[in-house]
Motif scaffolding. Structure first.
Motif, PDB file in Angstrom:
ATOM      1  N   PRO A 124       4.570  -9.766   6.636  1.00  0.00           N
ATOM      2  CA  PRO A 124       5.089  -8.401   6.557  1.00  0.00           C
ATOM      3  C   PRO A 124       4.783  -7.630   7.817  1.00  0.00           C
ATOM      4  O   PRO A 124       3.709  -7.753   8.399  1.00  0.00           O
ATOM      5  CB  PRO A 124       4.337  -7.798   5.356  1.00  0.00           C
ATOM      6  CG  PRO A 124       3.844  -8.974   4.584  1.00  0.00           C
ATOM      7  CD  PRO A 124       3.581 -10.045   5.589  1.00  0.00           C
ATOM      8  N   PRO A 138       2.817  -1.347   8.304  1.00  0.00           N
ATOM      9  CA  PRO A 138       3.404  -0.238   7.564  1.00  0.00           C
ATOM     10  C   PRO A 138       3.988   0.839   8.456  1.00  0.00           C
ATOM     11  O   PRO A 138       4.924   1.513   8.067  1.00  0.00           O
ATOM     12  CB  PRO A 138       2.216   0.312   6.758  1.00  0.00           C
ATOM     13  CG  PRO A 138       1.242  -0.813   6.693  1.00  0.00           C
ATOM     14  CD  PRO A 138       1.409  -1.575   7.950  1.00  0.00           C
ATOM     15  N   LYS A 193      12.444  -7.032   9.525  1.00  0.00           N
ATOM     16  CA  LYS A 193      12.549  -6.181   8.352  1.00  0.00           C
ATOM     17  C   LYS A 193      11.751  -4.901   8.569  1.00  0.00           C
ATOM     18  O   LYS A 193      10.596  -4.911   8.950  1.00  0.00           O
ATOM     19  CB  LYS A 193      12.019  -6.929   7.119  1.00  0.00           C
ATOM     20  CG  LYS A 193      12.180  -6.161   5.823  1.00  0.00           C
ATOM     21  CD  LYS A 193      11.689  -6.996   4.665  1.00  0.00           C
ATOM     22  CE  LYS A 193      11.825  -6.240   3.353  1.00  0.00           C
ATOM     23  NZ  LYS A 193      11.351  -7.041   2.207  1.00  0.00           N
ATOM     24  N   ARG A 199       9.981  -1.507   7.266  1.00  0.00           N
ATOM     25  CA  ARG A 199       9.370  -0.908   6.088  1.00  0.00           C
ATOM     26  C   ARG A 199       9.723   0.571   6.011  1.00  0.00           C
ATOM     27  O   ARG A 199       9.463   1.324   6.947  1.00  0.00           O
ATOM     28  CB  ARG A 199       7.857  -1.074   6.126  1.00  0.00           C
ATOM     29  CG  ARG A 199       7.399  -2.503   5.892  1.00  0.00           C
ATOM     30  CD  ARG A 199       5.906  -2.529   5.714  1.00  0.00           C
ATOM     31  NE  ARG A 199       5.439  -3.840   5.336  1.00  0.00           N
ATOM     32  CZ  ARG A 199       4.183  -4.101   4.996  1.00  0.00           C
ATOM     33  NH1 ARG A 199       3.286  -3.130   4.999  1.00  0.00           N
ATOM     34  NH2 ARG A 199       3.819  -5.317   4.658  1.00  0.00           N
ATOM     35  N   GLU A 220       1.374  -0.453  -0.648  1.00  0.00           N
ATOM     36  CA  GLU A 220       2.039  -1.745  -0.753  1.00  0.00           C
ATOM     37  C   GLU A 220       2.195  -2.247  -2.171  1.00  0.00           C
ATOM     38  O   GLU A 220       3.074  -3.054  -2.443  1.00  0.00           O
ATOM     39  CB  GLU A 220       1.271  -2.796   0.063  1.00  0.00           C
ATOM     40  CG  GLU A 220       1.250  -2.521   1.556  1.00  0.00           C
ATOM     41  CD  GLU A 220       0.610  -3.658   2.319  1.00  0.00           C
ATOM     42  OE1 GLU A 220       0.065  -4.572   1.664  1.00  0.00           O
ATOM     43  OE2 GLU A 220       0.658  -3.641   3.557  1.00  0.00           O
ATOM     44  N   TYR A 241       6.705  -4.541  -0.933  1.00  0.00           N
ATOM     45  CA  TYR A 241       7.378  -5.062   0.254  1.00  0.00           C
ATOM     46  C   TYR A 241       7.776  -6.515   0.081  1.00  0.00           C
ATOM     47  O   TYR A 241       8.858  -6.923   0.497  1.00  0.00           O
ATOM     48  CB  TYR A 241       6.483  -4.879   1.487  1.00  0.00           C
ATOM     49  CG  TYR A 241       6.238  -3.429   1.804  1.00  0.00           C
ATOM     50  CD1 TYR A 241       7.308  -2.545   1.920  1.00  0.00           C
ATOM     51  CD2 TYR A 241       4.952  -2.927   1.960  1.00  0.00           C
ATOM     52  CE1 TYR A 241       7.088  -1.199   2.190  1.00  0.00           C
ATOM     53  CE2 TYR A 241       4.724  -1.591   2.237  1.00  0.00           C
ATOM     54  CZ  TYR A 241       5.808  -0.736   2.351  1.00  0.00           C
ATOM     55  OH  TYR A 241       5.584   0.583   2.621  1.00  0.00           O
TER      56      TYR A 241
END
Length: 820
Positions: free
Chosen positions: A73, A76, A89, A91, A129, A158
């Motif tokens: 991931p 943030p 991707k 967030r 998250e 996420y």
């Protein structure tokens, strides 16, 4: 003032605000914060992620495993597109979500009882998250024991993972614990590529109970699927799944089930979870049936030798023919250098083709070998080496045992290797080539042409003068050792040939007219030649001069109002063009041995003229597309014999003929060529019709028609090819191909297609395929019927495949053999 106490749940240490009255003596008040320890979803998410990675890798079919980096991931704070990775991707913070360092804790009551911290009633813990919900959460600060009870729910915002369990007992100090009635989902990892059925369904995961023992996770009596529950089409079930994240996953006594019916079982299925997850193992056995080969059963083994090399061996036993072997060895020697070696061989017991005068069966063995070696290497400094070796023991073997119709009728086997470098407008090649053309399936009925080797120096057109009259020069040159072998004759082992072809071009423009003249010289030396029809060692030199003048005349255009169904406006453009071509100096064409296109040059004095009609449509959106084009061309020959190169009563091939059409028409001297017509239509349907109308023979000599259309879920493709019979030029041919169907690879429900090749001359279907597929929300079943009838082979086959969405396909129907 608030005092936080920490409650680890599944290993996630949480900071929870409580009232001042619950403070223990000596405790200091501090702000609520998230202590970044082990995550709350450590057990459930790790098991699920490992199992999903396992199922996605298609490991239980034991195919060659290819590493795909795990999802990491992004941070943030990432809110803008990364220019270095535009597909990253992003967030987006959820509305009302806690800050990156904050945590929201809700509960009906919060109490401290000695060493126990207790949350009761609608417990909800939420971070940026994830969120965790339960009826109650207890934590023992001395022993590290955590107890979560009642509708425990976890969600990772996420990653999209959602996990539920009835209750859990976990020790954060020893990192051991048990979880009961575990179930959850993970979003689909869609990898859209040809041959893979896709779905947006998440993977569903369930087990009676699970446990964590340090770094090991064990799921008991569980299954996984990406079908809709509670009645999934397929499941992978097992009494025990063992997962060590980053290491491996093992399913014991695993069974693959379709609608609850077991169709595949393995005592143990192993999947490596390492960054380079290739693992040696046995391939899934397969079975099938053929009317010529009988029943077939096959199995194999994949050997991951090391990180750079692997090998595969598969054996297939045909009850009526014998044993077939497939070997594949590949490797990456270093960056930019790799190779692949493939071998397919059949030990054929033979097939009955008749009987002798004594009543004994005549058995024909059709087995053989097919070897393919491919390699490439970046040699540095702009040098590149590539090569491919193809060895075919006999054309009969290819026709009898290949699985593709197009490969079965392909009568060429070619091996080629080259070392090349290009700089500026220049290029240098070292070429080794061996081309094998099979004339029939009879032994040694073939033509072999080899270059051992040939050096080529090339120069593209580049301008050398730009004042007044512009000038461009180019160069084609080669020098090599060549050989030709065929049933009628063969050259010596090495025939030297040196060719030099410089060209100079200029251009003149006047009121829309463009005149592009060019002059070139051809100097070619042969170390061998024909003498009275016999190959001799006598040298031969060809000295030819060539002049080309290309006249491009102004286009004529007119714009009309288009019909509503076509567009806004239609533009009709007429493009006339003429080209004069003169070659002299090739006075002994019959002495030249034909190795390639270089040797087809002959004397000529001709004019080629063409007229093209094009229709362009402008739509309401302003886009312009060519919808119809019709081009007519013909050549007028002022030298009917092409300098004596054309021999009456023989099939003659010269460069002027091959440049105009792909069909032979020179069986004697002539003053004009056939009229070549090419009609193309591209408006909702695609049509191309190529015809050669020969006024000398009074009709169409050759025709090729193709049409393709698709609307909604339906599609159709047609083709008709006709070659008129001529005792000298070519035998007659009249063949039709057709494809019709509806659906596609991913369409839910029924999809079907039918394809056929019909030979009107022989009055039989050479090849036909009928395929039917039924796709559900998560899988698909395909059945295909195939029929070969190509003279040496009259065979019927049935093939079946089962596809799992986002995973892969297993069965006897291969991807390259499907209609869609």
């Amino acid at each position: 003032m608030l005092q936080p106490f920490r409650i680890p749940c599944y290993g996630f240490r949480l900071s929870l605000p409580v009232s001042l009255s619950t403070l223990l003596p000596g405790e200091d008040p501090i702000n609520v914060r998230n202590i970044n320890g082990r995550k709350c979803h450590a057990i459930s998410s790790s098991i699920l992620s490992a199992l999903v990675a396992w199922i996605l890798s298609n490991s239980f079919w034991a195919s060659a495993q290819v590493y795909r980096p795990p999802f990491v991931p992004p941070p943030p704070a990432a809110a803008q597109v990364n220019p270095a990775n535009p597909n990253q991707k992003i967030r987006v913070l959820r509305p009302d979500a806690p800050g990156p360092k904050d945590m929201n804790v809700e509960a009906t009551t919060q109490e401290v009882e000695g060493e126990w911290r207790r949350l009761r009633g609608n417990v909800k813990i939420e971070t940026t998250e994830m969120s965790l919900q339960a009826d109650s959460v207890d934590y023992n600060s001395e022993t590290g024991q955590v107890q979560a009870k009642g509708s425990v729910k976890f969600q990772h915002f996420y990653n999209g993972d959602k996990i539920e369990c009835d209750h859990a007992d976990y020790n954060v100090d020893s990192e051991t614990g048990k979880f009961y009635d575990v179930r959850g989902t993970s979003p689909a990892k869609i990898e859209s590529r040809p041959g893979i059925l896709t779905t947006s369904n998440p993977f569903y995961f369930q087990g009676e109970w699970a446990e964590r023992i340090h770094e090991k996770y064990i799921l008991h009596s569980g299954f996984i699927t990406d079908c809709k529950v509670p009645r999934p089409w397929w499941t992978l079930r097992g009494p025990k799944f063992e997962v060590i994240p980053g290491e491996h996953a093992i399913a014991y006594h695993a069974s693959f089930r379709i609608r609850g019916i077991p169709v595949f079982y393995a005592p143990a299925l192993y999947k490596s979870l390492k960054k380079s997850p290739r693992k040696s193992g046995f391939l899934t056995p397969n079975a099938g049936h053929s009317s010529l080969r009988g029943y077939m059963v096959g199995a194999g083994y994949y050997w991951a030798i090391n990180r750079s090399y692997d090998a595969l061996y598969r054996a297939q036993y045909f009850t009526q023919r014998g044993l077939a072997h497939t070997v594949d060895f590949r490797g990456k020697v270093k960056p930019g250098t790799d190779f692949n070696v493939s071998l397919y061989a059949v030990n054929d017991r033979g097939i009955k083709i008749g009987a002798d005068g004594n009543g004994n069966d005549i058995i024909q063995k059709q087995g053989g070998e097919l070897l393919s070696v491919q390699g490439r290497s970046d040699l540095g400094n702009g040098w590149l080496a590539r090569g491919e070796i193809n060895y075919l023991s006999s054309f009969l073997f290819r026709q009898s045992f290949t699985e593709s119709f197009h490969e079965a009728i392909f009568s060429e086997s070619r091996s080629e290797g080259f070392i090349t470098k290009h700089w500026s407008s220049y290029g240098f090649n070292v070429v080794v080539d061996r081309e094998e053309q099979f004339q029939s399936s009879a032994p040694d009925d073939k033509i072999i042409i080899g270059k051992l080797p040939e050096l080529q120096f090339l120069s593209r057109d580049h301008q050398i003068w730009d004042k007044g009259l512009p000038l461009w020069i180019s160069l084609d040159s080669s020098a090599g050792l060549l050989r030709r072998t065929e049933p009628e004759f063969q050259t010596r082992q090495f025939v030297d040939r040196v060719d030099l072809n410089p060209r100079i071009t200029t251009a003149l423009y006047w009121k829309g007219f463009s005149l592009v003249p060019s002059f070139s010289a051809h100097e070619t030396h042969y170390g061998s030649s024909f003498q009275d029809g016999v190959v001799t060692g006598n040298n031969f030199t060809r000295s030819a001069r060539e002049v080309e003048v290309d006249l491009i005349m102004p286009s004529l255009a007119r714009i009309y109002k288009a019909p509503k169904w076509m567009g806004d406006k239609v533009k009709h453009v007429i493009e006339p063009r003429a080209e004069y071509h003169y070659v002299t100096g090739v006075n002994d064409f019959e002495r030249i041995i034909r190795f390639d296109q270089t040797d087809l040059l002959s004397n000529t004095n001709e004019v080629r003229y063409s007229l093209a009609n094009r229709f362009f449509v402008k739509g309401a959106d302003g886009a312009v597309n060519e919808v119809v084009s019709w081009e007519l061309s013909q050549a007028r020959y002022f030298d009917p014999t092409f300098g004596g190169a054309v021999v009456p009563g023989h099939r003659n091939i010269v460069e002027s003929e091959s440049d105009l059409t792909g069909f032979a028409f020179l069986d004697g001297p002539r003053n004009y060529s056939p009229i070549v017509s090419v009609l193309r239509v591209q408006q909702k349907i695609g049509v191309e019709w190529r015809t050669d109308y020969d006024p000398l023979r009074g009709g169409v000599s050759n025709s090729g028609f193709t049409a393709d259309a698709r609307w909604s879920s339906y599609f159709v493709s047609l083709g008709h090819y006709v070659v008129k019979s001529d005792p000298v030029l070519s035998p007659s041919s009249n063949q039709f191909r057709g494809l019709i169907g509806f659906g596609n690879q991913n369409r839910k429900g029924w999809n079907a297609a039918f394809s056929s090749y019909y030979d009107f001359k022989r009055g039989l279907v050479q090849f036909s395929t009928m395929e039917a597929t039924y796709n559900t929300d998560c899988c698909g079943v395909s059945v295909e019927y195939r029929r070969f009838n190509i003279g040496t082979r009259d065979e019927t086959q049935y093939r079946v495949a089962f596809a799992i969405s986002n995973v892969g396909t297993f069965g006897t129907l291969k991807k390259q053999e499907r209609i869609f």
